[in-house]
Design a protein around this motif. Structure first.
Motif, short mmCIF file in Angstrom:
data_model
loop_
_atom_site.label_atom_id
_atom_site.label_comp_id
_atom_site.label_asym_id
_atom_site.label_seq_id
_atom_site.Cartn_x
_atom_site.Cartn_y
_atom_site.Cartn_z
N GLU A 87 0.81 -1.21 0.00
CA GLU A 87 0.00 0.00 0.00
C GLU A 87 0.85 1.27 0.00
OE1 GLU A 87 -3.35 2.25 2.82
OE2 GLU A 87 -2.68 0.21 3.28
N HIS A 88 1.91 1.28 0.80
CA HIS A 88 2.69 2.50 0.97
C HIS A 88 3.98 2.51 0.17
CE1 HIS A 88 0.09 2.37 4.59
NE2 HIS A 88 0.10 3.69 4.48
N SER A 89 4.76 1.42 0.22
CA SER A 89 6.05 1.40 -0.47
C SER A 89 5.89 1.08 -1.95
CB SER A 89 6.97 0.36 0.17
OG SER A 89 7.18 0.64 1.54
N GLY A 90 4.84 0.34 -2.32
CA GLY A 90 4.64 -0.04 -3.72
C GLY A 90 4.61 1.14 -4.66
N PRO A 91 3.77 2.16 -4.41
CA PRO A 91 3.75 3.33 -5.31
C PRO A 91 5.08 4.06 -5.37
CG PRO A 91 1.78 3.27 -3.92
CD PRO A 91 2.70 2.23 -3.40
N VAL A 92 5.79 4.13 -4.25
CA VAL A 92 7.09 4.82 -4.24
C VAL A 92 8.08 4.09 -5.14
CG1 VAL A 92 9.02 5.54 -2.79
CG2 VAL A 92 6.68 5.70 -1.91
N MET A 93 8.12 2.76 -5.01
CA MET A 93 9.05 1.97 -5.81
C MET A 93 8.67 1.98 -7.28
SD MET A 93 11.40 1.07 -3.74
CE MET A 93 12.31 -0.20 -4.63
N GLU A 94 7.37 2.01 -7.58
CA GLU A 94 6.94 2.05 -8.97
C GLU A 94 7.34 3.38 -9.62
OE1 GLU A 94 5.46 0.99 -12.57
OE2 GLU A 94 5.76 -0.27 -10.79
N THR A 95 7.18 4.48 -8.88
CA THR A 95 7.60 5.78 -9.39
C THR A 95 9.11 5.80 -9.62
OG1 THR A 95 5.79 6.87 -8.21
CG2 THR A 95 7.63 8.26 -8.90
N LEU A 96 9.85 5.22 -8.69
CA LEU A 96 11.30 5.16 -8.82
C LEU A 96 11.71 4.32 -10.02
CD1 LEU A 96 14.16 5.69 -7.76
CD2 LEU A 96 13.89 3.71 -6.24
N HIS A 97 11.01 3.21 -10.26
CA HIS A 97 11.33 2.34 -11.39
C HIS A 97 11.12 3.07 -12.72
CE1 HIS A 97 10.66 -1.59 -13.79
NE2 HIS A 97 11.95 -1.39 -13.62
N LEU A 98 10.02 3.82 -12.81
CA LEU A 98 9.75 4.58 -14.03
C LEU A 98 10.81 5.66 -14.24
CD1 LEU A 98 5.87 4.99 -13.71
CD2 LEU A 98 7.11 3.48 -15.29
N TRP A 99 11.22 6.30 -13.15
CA TRP A 99 12.22 7.35 -13.25
C TRP A 99 13.57 6.77 -13.70
CZ3 TRP A 99 16.95 8.36 -11.07
CH2 TRP A 99 17.45 9.66 -11.19
N LEU A 100 13.94 5.62 -13.17
CA LEU A 100 15.21 4.99 -13.55
C LEU A 100 15.22 4.64 -15.03
CD1 LEU A 100 15.68 2.58 -10.50
CD2 LEU A 100 16.98 4.67 -10.95
N LYS A 119 17.69 9.51 -22.67
CA LYS A 119 19.12 9.83 -22.84
C LYS A 119 19.58 10.96 -21.92
CE LYS A 119 19.06 8.29 -27.66
NZ LYS A 119 19.58 6.95 -27.31
N LYS A 120 19.09 10.92 -20.69
CA LYS A 120 19.50 11.92 -19.70
C LYS A 120 20.80 11.51 -19.00
CE LYS A 120 14.80 13.49 -18.62
NZ LYS A 120 13.78 13.64 -17.54
N VAL A 121 21.09 10.22 -19.02
CA VAL A 121 22.27 9.70 -18.32
C VAL A 121 23.05 8.81 -19.27
CG1 VAL A 121 23.07 8.25 -16.40
CG2 VAL A 121 21.13 9.80 -16.07
N GLU A 122 24.35 8.99 -19.29
CA GLU A 122 25.22 8.13 -20.07
C GLU A 122 25.34 6.78 -19.38
OE1 GLU A 122 27.63 6.25 -22.49
OE2 GLU A 122 26.85 8.25 -22.97
N PRO A 123 25.02 5.67 -20.07
CA PRO A 123 25.06 4.34 -19.44
C PRO A 123 26.41 3.98 -18.84
CG PRO A 123 23.89 4.23 -21.52
CD PRO A 123 24.49 5.59 -21.45
N ASN A 124 27.51 4.47 -19.44
CA ASN A 124 28.83 4.11 -18.94
C ASN A 124 29.33 5.02 -17.82
OD1 ASN A 124 29.09 1.97 -20.74
ND2 ASN A 124 29.88 3.31 -22.35
N SER A 125 28.54 6.02 -17.44
CA SER A 125 28.95 6.92 -16.37
C SER A 125 28.75 6.23 -15.02
CB SER A 125 28.13 8.20 -16.42
OG SER A 125 26.75 7.92 -16.15
N GLY A 126 29.21 6.87 -13.96
CA GLY A 126 29.03 6.30 -12.63
C GLY A 126 27.57 6.16 -12.27
N LEU A 127 26.78 7.20 -12.57
CA LEU A 127 25.35 7.13 -12.27
C LEU A 127 24.68 6.08 -13.16
CD1 LEU A 127 22.87 8.16 -10.79
CD2 LEU A 127 22.67 9.98 -12.51
N GLY A 128 25.10 6.00 -14.42
CA GLY A 128 24.53 5.02 -15.33
C GLY A 128 24.78 3.60 -14.84
N THR A 129 25.97 3.35 -14.33
CA THR A 129 26.28 2.02 -13.80
C THR A 129 25.42 1.70 -12.58
OG1 THR A 129 28.57 2.26 -14.56
CG2 THR A 129 28.13 0.57 -12.90
N ALA A 130 25.22 2.70 -11.71
CA ALA A 130 24.40 2.49 -10.52
C ALA A 130 22.94 2.23 -10.89
CB ALA A 130 24.51 3.70 -9.60
N ILE A 131 22.44 2.98 -11.89
CA ILE A 131 21.06 2.77 -12.34
C ILE A 131 20.91 1.41 -13.01
CG2 ILE A 131 19.32 3.58 -13.97
CD1 ILE A 131 20.19 6.43 -13.37
#
Length: 540
Positions: free
Chosen positions: A399-412, A419-431
């Protein structure tokens, strides 16, 4: 002034070190050897293209905290500290554990002395002559606490008077006081040595020096012999812990590096492991089920997954599939027979750590991820504070964490799609790590009882890391197995709120009963067994 370059190999440094081993002393030698190994590792790391200043900084200078607010502040983002606290923390500000005065009840190990009133007893008239009442006992006595220092291992020297006949020459020696016993070293001595050595990371030589300073010599060799004899006595308890851990509902596992000097690549007991594996590890396994927790340690060439597979061989048939929580390293996953299934979840804290590492370079993007995960952890803390059973906790998270994680998944996903993040960058690797392991990272949204992270196992491994930092290594396999046994028993006591010192004492005193029925001598039920058999009063 620029220093002159001097080329030297690691072999030459090792040879120089060996030449000064005697004048340095063993402790200083081990420290300098560790510094040379670190230099060699850092040099090899710098020669690769993967080395960065940030990685070297994390390697050599560990961060003091990974809390969301602190991480974002270090990245230059001002945040509302109240936003990153769990719901319970926001409403009521409570003292952190360990701050302030301790109550008398906190001194569980103190020797208690009952002091009767010297002038009055229950039923006597009140000393105030104008009152006319009678005194009666209070439920809570007055408390007077006195704390004194003592040697970790104490000794009592009995000087028995000797009398000799002037005619026949016979010598008559006084009888030893009752309760002295036949053994020079009491059971409690071995228990305390094990507690200091494997519970607090106290090396043999350090304890030997401390005891020598306090006037009660205890050579390192004697310490080792006592602990070794005790380990053989209480081995059935370790075997039973392993058997019961195999029946757990949730199994956490991970490993850390360890040094065992006598290990070589051709050891017979490692025949089932690939010849090219040269590393030595201590695996930590925490099993949760039936209202108690079990901590196990295994040191050798096997990885955490292989040790977990060995434990699960003792799992009873017909039990439902257990939940395994670990990070995404393949070596943590056990190779199981087809008849035994495992529900695998991955550590959300480990995935979060990838984001924390790149926050200084991508502060705004990482802020959204960290705050989203912080909100999920807040809900999990609320569920824990309310004591929700697994099924209710699952519905609460949906009920509570599901919507948060779904929003996060869409954002990732949008970071790559747009093409906001380069896949080979540090952030791209973390994502990429988050997206690749998303199903297992969100197991808590689908499976009742699934934890969010593997922190309980990482905390357990700190005991092994403490030993490694203080003692640097085990000398041989027997020493490593002995350390695994005592760390397992001590940490299991800590996980279940039992007194590990008392537990080790009772296992030694009831070694025969332990052999016959080890399941009745576990940290969570041994006091009941003592009370049932009438041994509790005798032990006191």
């Amino acid at each position: 002034m620029k220093p002159e370059r001097l080329d030297v190999t690691s072999e030459e440094l090792e040879a120089l070190l060996e030449g000064v081993r005697v004048p340095l002393g063993e402790v200083s030698y081990q420290k300098l050897q560790a510094a040379i190994h670190t230099l060699r590792y850092v040099t090899e790391l710098l020669e690769t293209n993967r080395a960065t200043l940030e990685k070297l900084r994390r390697l050599l200078c560990h961060s003091s905290t990974e809390k969301t607010g602190k991480v974002l502040q270090q990245a230059g983002i001002k945040t509302d500290d109240n936003k990153h606290k769990s719901p319970g923390e926001r409403t009521a500000k409570s003292k952190a554990p360990g701050h302030g005065r301790n109550s008398a009840a906190a001194y569980r190990g103190a020797h208690k002395v009952e002091v009767p009133h010297g002038l009055l007893k229950a039923g006597d008239p009140c000393p105030d002559r104008q009152c006319g009442g009678k005194v009666y006992p209070q439920r809570e006595p007055g408390v007077l606490l006195r704390i004194k220092g003592q040697a970790p291992i104490a000794a009592t020297l009995y000087e028995l008077e000797k009398l000799r006949c002037n005619l026949c020459g016979d010598v008559f020696t006084a009888t030893a006081p009752e309760g002295v016993g036949e053994k020079k070293y009491d059971d409690t001595a071995a228990s305390m040595i094990a507690m200091l050595r494997y519970g607090s990371g106290f090396p043999w030589n350090r304890l030997e020096g401390l005891q020598e300073n306090l006037g009660i010599p205890l050579p390192a060799a004697t310490q080792c012999e006592l602990v070794q004899e005790t380990a053989a006595q209480i081995q059935p308890a370790m075997n039973e812990l392993i058997r019961q851990a195999a029946q757990g509902e949730v199994l956490h596992n991970d490993d850390t590096s360890m040094r065992v000097l006598s290990l070589d690549r051709n050891a017979a007991s490692d025949a089932d492991i690939a010849a090219e594996r040269t590393g030595v590890f201590t695996s930590g396994i925490v099993s949760i089920g039936e209202g108690h927790r079990i901590g196990l340690y295994f040191t050798g060439r096997k990885h955490a997954g292989e040790n977990l597979a060995a434990v699960l061989k003792q799992r009873a048939a017909g039990l439902p599939a257990p939940i395994q929580m670990c990070d995404a390293l393949s070596r943590n996953l056990p190779k199981l027979p087809q008849k035994l299934e495992m529900i695998v979840g991955h550590c959300l804290a480990h995935a979060r750590r990838h984001i924390v590492e790149v926050t200084p370079n991508f502060p705004q993007e990482c802020r959204f991820v960290l705050e989203s995960l912080g909100e999920v952890y807040g809900y999990d803390e609320a569920a824990r504070a309310q004591g929700m059973p697994p099924e209710q906790r699952l519905r609460f998270h949906k009920e509570h964490s599901g919507p948060v994680m779904e929003t996060l998944h869409l954002w990732l996903g949008a970071q790559f799609d747009e093409k906001k993040v380069e896949p080979n960058s540090g952030l791209g690797t973390a994502i990429s790590y988050l997206l690749k392991h998303w199903d297992r990272l969100t197991l808590f949204l689908r499976q009742a009882g699934a934890p969010l992270d593997n922190n309980v196992c990482e905390r357990a491994l700190k005991k092994s890391i403490l030993h490694r930092k203080n003692s640097l290594f085990y000398k041989n396999r027997n020493g490593a197995q002995m350390g695994d046994l005592f760390m397992s028993l001590i940490h299991t006591c800590e996980l279940n709120g039992a007194d590990p010192f008392d537990y080790l004492n009772q296992l030694q005193r009831h070694a025969e009963e332990l052999k016959q029925s080890p399941s009745e001598w576990m940290p969570w039920n041994y006091r009941e067994t003592l009370a049932r058999t009438g041994s509790l009063l005798d032990a006191a």
